[in-house]
Scaffold this active site. Structure first.
Site, PDB file in Angstrom:
ATOM      1  N   LYS A   1      -5.567  -7.933  22.913  1.00  0.00           N
ATOM      2  CA  LYS A   1      -4.576  -7.819  21.826  1.00  0.00           C
ATOM      3  C   LYS A   1      -3.461  -6.853  22.227  1.00  0.00           C
ATOM      4  CE  LYS A   1      -7.670  -6.293  18.862  1.00  0.00           C
ATOM      5  NZ  LYS A   1      -8.864  -6.281  19.735  1.00  0.00           N
TER       6      LYS A   1
ATOM      7  N   ARG B   1      -8.587  -6.327   9.566  1.00  0.00           N
ATOM      8  CA  ARG B   1      -9.926  -6.525  10.142  1.00  0.00           C
ATOM      9  C   ARG B   1     -10.969  -6.826   9.075  1.00  0.00           C
ATOM     10  NH1 ARG B   1     -10.779  -3.429  15.641  1.00  0.00           N
ATOM     11  NH2 ARG B   1      -8.704  -2.629  15.868  1.00  0.00           N
TER      12      ARG B   1
ATOM     13  N   ARG C   1     -11.251  -0.199  31.816  1.00  0.00           N
ATOM     14  CA  ARG C   1      -9.921   0.086  31.269  1.00  0.00           C
ATOM     15  C   ARG C   1      -9.560   1.567  31.383  1.00  0.00           C
ATOM     16  NH1 ARG C   1      -8.634  -1.447  25.132  1.00  0.00           N
ATOM     17  NH2 ARG C   1     -10.519  -0.240  24.713  1.00  0.00           N
TER      18      ARG C   1
ATOM     19  N   ARG D   1     -10.691   5.768  27.076  1.00  0.00           N
ATOM     20  CA  ARG D   1     -10.949   5.928  25.639  1.00  0.00           C
ATOM     21  C   ARG D   1     -12.381   6.356  25.363  1.00  0.00           C
ATOM     22  NH1 ARG D   1      -8.316   0.896  22.540  1.00  0.00           N
ATOM     23  NH2 ARG D   1     -10.308   1.033  21.435  1.00  0.00           N
TER      24      ARG D   1
ATOM     25  N   ARG E   1     -19.027  -2.049  18.659  1.00  0.00           N
ATOM     26  CA  ARG E   1     -17.702  -2.584  18.257  1.00  0.00           C
ATOM     27  C   ARG E   1     -17.728  -4.112  18.236  1.00  0.00           C
ATOM     28  NH1 ARG E   1     -14.453   0.178  22.724  1.00  0.00           N
ATOM     29  NH2 ARG E   1     -12.691  -1.068  22.011  1.00  0.00           N
TER      30      ARG E   1
HETATM   31  P1  AP5 Z   1      -6.734  -4.679  25.828  1.00  0.00           P
HETATM   32  O1  AP5 Z   1      -5.423  -5.381  25.774  1.00  0.00           O
HETATM   33  O2  AP5 Z   1      -6.717  -3.195  25.770  1.00  0.00           O
HETATM   34  O3  AP5 Z   1      -7.706  -5.283  24.710  1.00  0.00           O
HETATM   35  P2  AP5 Z   1      -7.706  -5.091  23.146  1.00  0.00           P
HETATM   36  O4  AP5 Z   1      -8.071  -6.402  22.526  1.00  0.00           O
HETATM   37  O5  AP5 Z   1      -6.438  -4.449  22.668  1.00  0.00           O
HETATM   38  O6  AP5 Z   1      -8.955  -4.133  23.019  1.00  0.00           O
HETATM   39  P3  AP5 Z   1      -9.185  -2.808  22.185  1.00  0.00           P
HETATM   40  O7  AP5 Z   1     -10.409  -2.172  22.740  1.00  0.00           O
HETATM   41  O8  AP5 Z   1      -7.954  -1.958  22.112  1.00  0.00           O
HETATM   42  O9  AP5 Z   1      -9.498  -3.401  20.776  1.00  0.00           O
HETATM   43  P4  AP5 Z   1     -10.234  -2.724  19.649  1.00  0.00           P
HETATM   44  O10 AP5 Z   1      -9.967  -3.696  18.567  1.00  0.00           O
HETATM   45  O11 AP5 Z   1     -11.646  -2.379  19.872  1.00  0.00           O
HETATM   46  O12 AP5 Z   1      -9.520  -1.284  19.554  1.00  0.00           O
HETATM   47  P5  AP5 Z   1      -8.432  -0.672  18.572  1.00  0.00           P
HETATM   48  O13 AP5 Z   1      -7.707   0.360  19.294  1.00  0.00           O
HETATM   49  O14 AP5 Z   1      -7.683  -1.732  17.873  1.00  0.00           O
HETATM   50  O15 AP5 Z   1      -7.494  -5.171  27.140  1.00  0.00           O
HETATM   51  C1  AP5 Z   1      -8.715  -4.568  27.539  1.00  0.00           C
HETATM   52  C2  AP5 Z   1      -8.737  -4.447  29.082  1.00  0.00           C
HETATM   53  O16 AP5 Z   1      -8.769  -5.746  29.666  1.00  0.00           O
HETATM   54  C3  AP5 Z   1      -7.493  -3.755  29.660  1.00  0.00           C
HETATM   55  O17 AP5 Z   1      -7.879  -2.948  30.722  1.00  0.00           O
HETATM   56  C4  AP5 Z   1      -6.594  -4.909  30.144  1.00  0.00           C
HETATM   57  O18 AP5 Z   1      -5.833  -4.531  31.269  1.00  0.00           O
HETATM   58  C5  AP5 Z   1      -7.624  -5.980  30.508  1.00  0.00           C
HETATM   59  N1  AP5 Z   1      -7.147  -7.331  30.170  1.00  0.00           N
HETATM   60  C6  AP5 Z   1      -6.504  -7.731  29.051  1.00  0.00           C
HETATM   61  N2  AP5 Z   1      -6.232  -9.059  29.088  1.00  0.00           N
HETATM   62  C7  AP5 Z   1      -6.733  -9.515  30.274  1.00  0.00           C
HETATM   63  C8  AP5 Z   1      -6.778 -10.804  30.918  1.00  0.00           C
HETATM   64  N3  AP5 Z   1      -6.280 -11.908  30.334  1.00  0.00           N
HETATM   65  N4  AP5 Z   1      -7.381 -10.884  32.145  1.00  0.00           N
HETATM   66  C9  AP5 Z   1      -7.931  -9.783  32.739  1.00  0.00           C
HETATM   67  N5  AP5 Z   1      -7.907  -8.529  32.190  1.00  0.00           N
HETATM   68  C10 AP5 Z   1      -7.327  -8.397  30.969  1.00  0.00           C
HETATM   69  O19 AP5 Z   1      -9.374   0.013  17.468  1.00  0.00           O
HETATM   70  C11 AP5 Z   1     -10.176   1.119  17.811  1.00  0.00           C
HETATM   71  C12 AP5 Z   1     -10.905   1.619  16.584  1.00  0.00           C
HETATM   72  O20 AP5 Z   1      -9.951   2.027  15.575  1.00  0.00           O
HETATM   73  C13 AP5 Z   1     -11.804   0.604  15.851  1.00  0.00           C
HETATM   74  O21 AP5 Z   1     -13.080   0.517  16.430  1.00  0.00           O
HETATM   75  C14 AP5 Z   1     -11.831   1.214  14.440  1.00  0.00           C
HETATM   76  O22 AP5 Z   1     -12.688   2.311  14.377  1.00  0.00           O
HETATM   77  C15 AP5 Z   1     -10.408   1.733  14.265  1.00  0.00           C
HETATM   78  N6  AP5 Z   1      -9.503   0.733  13.671  1.00  0.00           N
HETATM   79  C16 AP5 Z   1      -8.383   0.209  14.228  1.00  0.00           C
HETATM   80  N7  AP5 Z   1      -7.799  -0.668  13.396  1.00  0.00           N
HETATM   81  C17 AP5 Z   1      -8.568  -0.696  12.285  1.00  0.00           C
HETATM   82  C18 AP5 Z   1      -8.510  -1.424  11.063  1.00  0.00           C
HETATM   83  N8  AP5 Z   1      -7.520  -2.306  10.826  1.00  0.00           N
HETATM   84  N9  AP5 Z   1      -9.472  -1.218  10.149  1.00  0.00           N
HETATM   85  C19 AP5 Z   1     -10.472  -0.346  10.364  1.00  0.00           C
HETATM   86  N10 AP5 Z   1     -10.609   0.373  11.504  1.00  0.00           N
HETATM   87  C20 AP5 Z   1      -9.656   0.200  12.448  1.00  0.00           C
END
Ligand code: AP5
Length: 215
Positions: free
Chosen positions: A11, A86, A125, A159, A170
């Site tokens: 994402k 979410r 990552r 992270r 997660r």
């Molecule tokens: P990356 O692009 O970083 O993946 P991502 O989907 O953004 O993963 P996240 O871990 O950031 O998602 P998340 O939903 O757990 O975390 P968030 O910060 O939103 O890619 C991952 C890796 O793969 C990278 O190294 C990249 O280079 C590689 N990659 C990407 N695409 C690729 C491809 N096609 N091929 C090969 N490699 C690839 O949330 C964190 C926390 O915040 C949650 O757990 C929760 O506690 C809280 N939170 C956030 N939003 C909310 C909400 N709306 N409601 C409640 N809690 C929330």
């Protein structure tokens, strides 16, 4: 546009690649919450325990982040929402926030990716401490080792929720609380799915095609 997908589905990567192409603003609730934690704010302190254990923060906090962020933008701003909504409650709150601003959800893109691929992605990552640009030890290394492509920074971090056990939690939270909102958008005719296990460039191309063809 909303990007929905499990942790590691890409994402953040896709939002970063698309924001310039589309002239849209990237809003990652995860990034904003991590900044609030680093700043030691009320919001950050309230979110910290949930995030470190891989649980969702309470809906009210996530909605507060989005409402405050959008208040700062103009009424003609386009957003790429990464990690919000979410829960069904958040999806309904988003409709209310957008409605108040005369905006509406355009497309909802599900980045569908199998859990085995995600574990490898998340455990490899890292990101630039200065500008937040994301990297991966196998799939996206900086062009010069140890130097951020985007800002030239030389410090990187991992992270705190990218530990194997927390990643499993997660993923469980995604399947039990977030995936169930997909039918909400399917019923509205807004949901499209892309396969997230393709290369980063292929996924971007597919999303661009969806947006330009309106499929
Ligand atoms: P990356 O692009 O970083 O993946 P991502 O989907 O953004 O993963 P996240 O871990 O950031 O998602 P998340 O939903 O757990 O975390 P968030 O910060 O939103 O890619 C991952 C890796 O793969 C990278 O190294 C990249 O280079 C590689 N990659 C990407 N695409 C690729 C491809 N096609 N091929 C090969 N490699 C690839 O949330 C964190 C926390 O915040 C949650 O757990 C929760 O506690 C809280 N939170 C956030 N939003 C909310 C909400 N709306 N409601 C409640 N809690 C929330």
């Amino acid at each position: 546009m909303i990007l929905i997908g499990p942790p590691g589905s890409g994402k953040g990567t896709q939002a970063q690649r698309l924001e310039q192409l589309l002239g849209a603003v990237h809003l990652s609730t995860g990034n904003v919450l991590r900044e609030e934690i680093a700043a030691g704010s009320r919001l950050g302190n309230a979110a910290k325990t949930f995030m470190n254990s891989g649980q969702l923060v309470p809906d009210q906090l996530a909605v507060e982040v989005v409402a405050a962020f959008m208040k700062r933008g103009g009424s003609d701003t386009d957003y790429i929402l990464d990690g919000f909504p979410r829960t069904t409650n958040q999806a309904e709150e988003l409709d209310r926030i957008l409605d108040e601003r005369g905006l509406a959800v355009g497309k909802v893109v599900e980045i569908h990716t199998d859990d085995e691929v995600l574990m490898e992605r998340l455990t490899g990552r890292f990101g630039c401490t200065k500008c937040g640009e994301g990297y991966h030890k196998s799939f996206k290394r900086p062009k010069i080792d140890g130097v951020c492509d985007k800002c030239g920074g030389a410090e990187f971090d991992v992270r705190s929720d990218d530990k194997e056990e927390t990643i499993r939690d997660r993923l469980g939270v995604y399947h039990s609380q977030t995936a169930p909102i997909l039918p909400y958008y399917a019923k509205k005719g807004l949901l499209v799915r892309v396969e997230g296990d393709k290369s980063m460039a292929e996924v971007t191309k597919e999303i661009e095609t969806i947006l330009t063809d309106g499929r």
